[in-house]
Write a protein that holds these residues in place. Sequence first.
Motif, PDB file in Angstrom:
ATOM      1  N   ALA A 132      -5.533  -6.890 -20.080  1.00 26.08           N
ATOM      2  CA  ALA A 132      -5.598  -7.022 -18.613  1.00 26.08           C
ATOM      3  C   ALA A 132      -4.190  -7.013 -18.045  1.00 26.08           C
ATOM      4  N   GLU A 133      -4.051  -6.425 -16.870  1.00 25.16           N
ATOM      5  CA  GLU A 133      -2.744  -6.375 -16.219  1.00 25.16           C
ATOM      6  C   GLU A 133      -2.443  -7.695 -15.518  1.00 25.16           C
ATOM      7  N   SER A 134      -1.161  -8.026 -15.493  1.00 23.43           N
ATOM      8  CA  SER A 134      -0.738  -9.203 -14.754  1.00 23.43           C
ATOM      9  C   SER A 134      -0.734  -8.892 -13.258  1.00 23.43           C
ATOM     10  N   THR A 135      -1.382  -9.742 -12.507  1.00 19.85           N
ATOM     11  CA  THR A 135      -1.377  -9.559 -11.047  1.00 19.85           C
ATOM     12  C   THR A 135      -1.089 -10.893 -10.393  1.00 19.85           C
ATOM     13  N   GLY A 136      -0.062 -11.555 -10.885  1.00 15.36           N
ATOM     14  CA  GLY A 136       0.302 -12.867 -10.362  1.00 15.36           C
ATOM     15  C   GLY A 136       0.831 -12.787  -8.947  1.00 15.36           C
ATOM     16  N   PRO A 137       0.991 -13.927  -8.331  1.00 13.43           N
ATOM     17  CA  PRO A 137       1.431 -13.960  -6.938  1.00 13.43           C
ATOM     18  C   PRO A 137       2.852 -13.437  -6.744  1.00 13.43           C
ATOM     19  N   ASP A 138       3.634 -13.337  -7.827  1.00 11.98           N
ATOM     20  CA  ASP A 138       4.994 -12.843  -7.692  1.00 11.98           C
ATOM     21  C   ASP A 138       5.071 -11.324  -7.774  1.00 11.98           C
ATOM     22  N   GLU A 139       3.936 -10.694  -8.061  1.00 11.29           N
ATOM     23  CA  GLU A 139       3.948  -9.240  -8.134  1.00 11.29           C
ATOM     24  C   GLU A 139       4.249  -8.656  -6.760  1.00 11.29           C
ATOM     25  N   PRO A 140       5.112  -7.625  -6.688  1.00  7.48           N
ATOM     26  CA  PRO A 140       5.329  -6.970  -5.404  1.00  7.48           C
ATOM     27  C   PRO A 140       4.069  -6.252  -4.949  1.00  7.48           C
ATOM     28  N   ALA A 141       4.013  -5.922  -3.681  1.00 10.09           N
ATOM     29  CA  ALA A 141       2.828  -5.295  -3.105  1.00 10.09           C
ATOM     30  C   ALA A 141       2.780  -3.803  -3.380  1.00 10.09           C
ATOM     31  N   THR A 142       3.554  -3.344  -4.325  1.00 12.55           N
ATOM     32  CA  THR A 142       3.602  -1.913  -4.632  1.00 12.55           C
ATOM     33  C   THR A 142       2.205  -1.363  -4.818  1.00 12.55           C
ATOM     34  N   GLY A 143       1.919  -0.304  -4.107  1.00 14.34           N
ATOM     35  CA  GLY A 143       0.645   0.346  -4.266  1.00 14.34           C
ATOM     36  C   GLY A 143      -0.428  -0.152  -3.327  1.00 14.34           C
ATOM     37  N   ALA A 144      -0.132  -1.187  -2.516  1.00 14.13           N
ATOM     38  CA  ALA A 144      -1.140  -1.689  -1.585  1.00 14.13           C
ATOM     39  C   ALA A 144      -1.615  -0.564  -0.676  1.00 14.13           C
ATOM     40  N   ASP A 145      -2.926  -0.450  -0.548  1.00 17.65           N
ATOM     41  CA  ASP A 145      -3.510   0.632   0.244  1.00 17.65           C
ATOM     42  C   ASP A 145      -3.290   0.394   1.731  1.00 17.65           C
ATOM     43  N   ILE A 146      -2.888   1.444   2.450  1.00 16.43           N
ATOM     44  CA  ILE A 146      -2.644   1.305   3.897  1.00 16.43           C
ATOM     45  C   ILE A 146      -3.656   2.101   4.709  1.00 16.43           C
ATOM     46  N   ALA A 147      -3.857   3.361   4.348  1.00 15.37           N
ATOM     47  CA  ALA A 147      -4.756   4.207   5.137  1.00 15.37           C
ATOM     48  C   ALA A 147      -5.054   5.481   4.358  1.00 15.37           C
ATOM     49  N   ALA A 148      -6.037   6.214   4.851  1.00 12.31           N
ATOM     50  CA  ALA A 148      -6.323   7.540   4.303  1.00 12.31           C
ATOM     51  C   ALA A 148      -5.341   8.536   4.899  1.00 12.31           C
ATOM     52  N   LEU A 149      -4.799   9.391   4.035  1.00 17.15           N
ATOM     53  CA  LEU A 149      -3.875  10.420   4.519  1.00 17.15           C
ATOM     54  C   LEU A 149      -4.519  11.243   5.631  1.00 17.15           C
ATOM     55  N   ALA A 150      -5.796  11.539   5.488  1.00 15.12           N
ATOM     56  CA  ALA A 150      -6.490  12.395   6.460  1.00 15.12           C
ATOM     57  C   ALA A 150      -6.619  11.740   7.832  1.00 15.12           C
ATOM     58  N   ASP A 151      -6.440  10.414   7.898  1.00 16.20           N
ATOM     59  CA  ASP A 151      -6.563   9.724   9.186  1.00 16.20           C
ATOM     60  C   ASP A 151      -5.281   9.798  10.014  1.00 16.20           C
ATOM     61  N   VAL A 152      -4.183  10.276   9.408  1.00 21.17           N
ATOM     62  CA  VAL A 152      -2.924  10.417  10.144  1.00 21.17           C
ATOM     63  C   VAL A 152      -2.741  11.890  10.487  1.00 21.17           C
ATOM     64  N   PRO A 153      -2.855  12.261  11.756  1.00 23.46           N
ATOM     65  CA  PRO A 153      -2.752  13.681  12.104  1.00 23.46           C
ATOM     66  C   PRO A 153      -1.363  14.229  11.785  1.00 23.46           C
ATOM     67  N   VAL A 154      -1.300  15.470  11.312  1.00 26.13           N
ATOM     68  CA  VAL A 154       0.001  16.120  11.145  1.00 26.13           C
ATOM     69  C   VAL A 154       0.611  16.294  12.534  1.00 26.13           C
ATOM     70  N   GLY A 155       1.831  15.791  12.698  1.00 30.00           N
ATOM     71  CA  GLY A 155       2.475  15.790  14.009  1.00 30.00           C
ATOM     72  C   GLY A 155       2.084  14.600  14.852  1.00 30.00           C
ATOM     73  N   GLY A 156       1.269  13.723  14.297  1.00 28.81           N
ATOM     74  CA  GLY A 156       0.793  12.573  15.051  1.00 28.81           C
ATOM     75  C   GLY A 156       0.990  11.275  14.300  1.00 28.81           C
ATOM     76  N   ASP A 207      -5.485  10.889  -1.948  1.00 27.18           N
ATOM     77  CA  ASP A 207      -5.774  11.043  -0.522  1.00 27.18           C
ATOM     78  C   ASP A 207      -5.477   9.757   0.252  1.00 27.18           C
ATOM     79  N   ARG A 208      -4.724   8.838  -0.374  1.00 27.72           N
ATOM     80  CA  ARG A 208      -4.406   7.564   0.274  1.00 27.72           C
ATOM     81  C   ARG A 208      -2.904   7.432   0.512  1.00 27.72           C
ATOM     82  N   ILE A 209      -2.553   6.641   1.526  1.00 27.48           N
ATOM     83  CA  ILE A 209      -1.171   6.249   1.761  1.00 27.48           C
ATOM     84  C   ILE A 209      -1.035   4.816   1.264  1.00 27.48           C
ATOM     85  N   VAL A 210      -0.047   4.579   0.395  1.00 24.49           N
ATOM     86  CA  VAL A 210       0.120   3.264  -0.220  1.00 24.49           C
ATOM     87  C   VAL A 210       1.548   2.785  -0.025  1.00 24.49           C
TER      88      VAL A 210
END
Length: 108
Positions: A1-25, A102-105
């Motif tokens: 199992a991977e370590s996911t302790g509270p000191d782990e950085p938020a690297t990879g946290a999901d923010i949004a779907a790439l498709a939801d951000v318009p190109v130029g927008g 297809d995600r922004i992280v």
Amino acid sequence: AESTGPDEPATGADIAALADVPVGGSLAATLDGERVLLAQPTAGAVVCFSAICTHQGCPVNAAGAEFDCPCHGSRFDAATGEVIHGPAIDPLTPIAVAVSGDRIVAAS
Ligand code: FES
């Protein structure tokens, strides 16, 4: 199992779907409970900024190719975070992100 302790950085946290951000927008989203602003100036190239206005800290809105602050009318370039129109002087604070499939992280 991977370590996911509270000191782990938020690297990879999901923010949004790439498709939801318009190109130029842009799109407002949430990262770790904080409001953030995403933009995709060119296809596949995503940038992210803190939505805290550098003038007096109001939440800035996504408005197409710009980010607009409702409090005193500052406007920022969505591609760079730079001020287009004051009273803000300083650019929005950039947040490192990456595209994963297809995600922004979070990248850091
Ligand atoms: Fe954004 Fe003043 S707080 S323009």
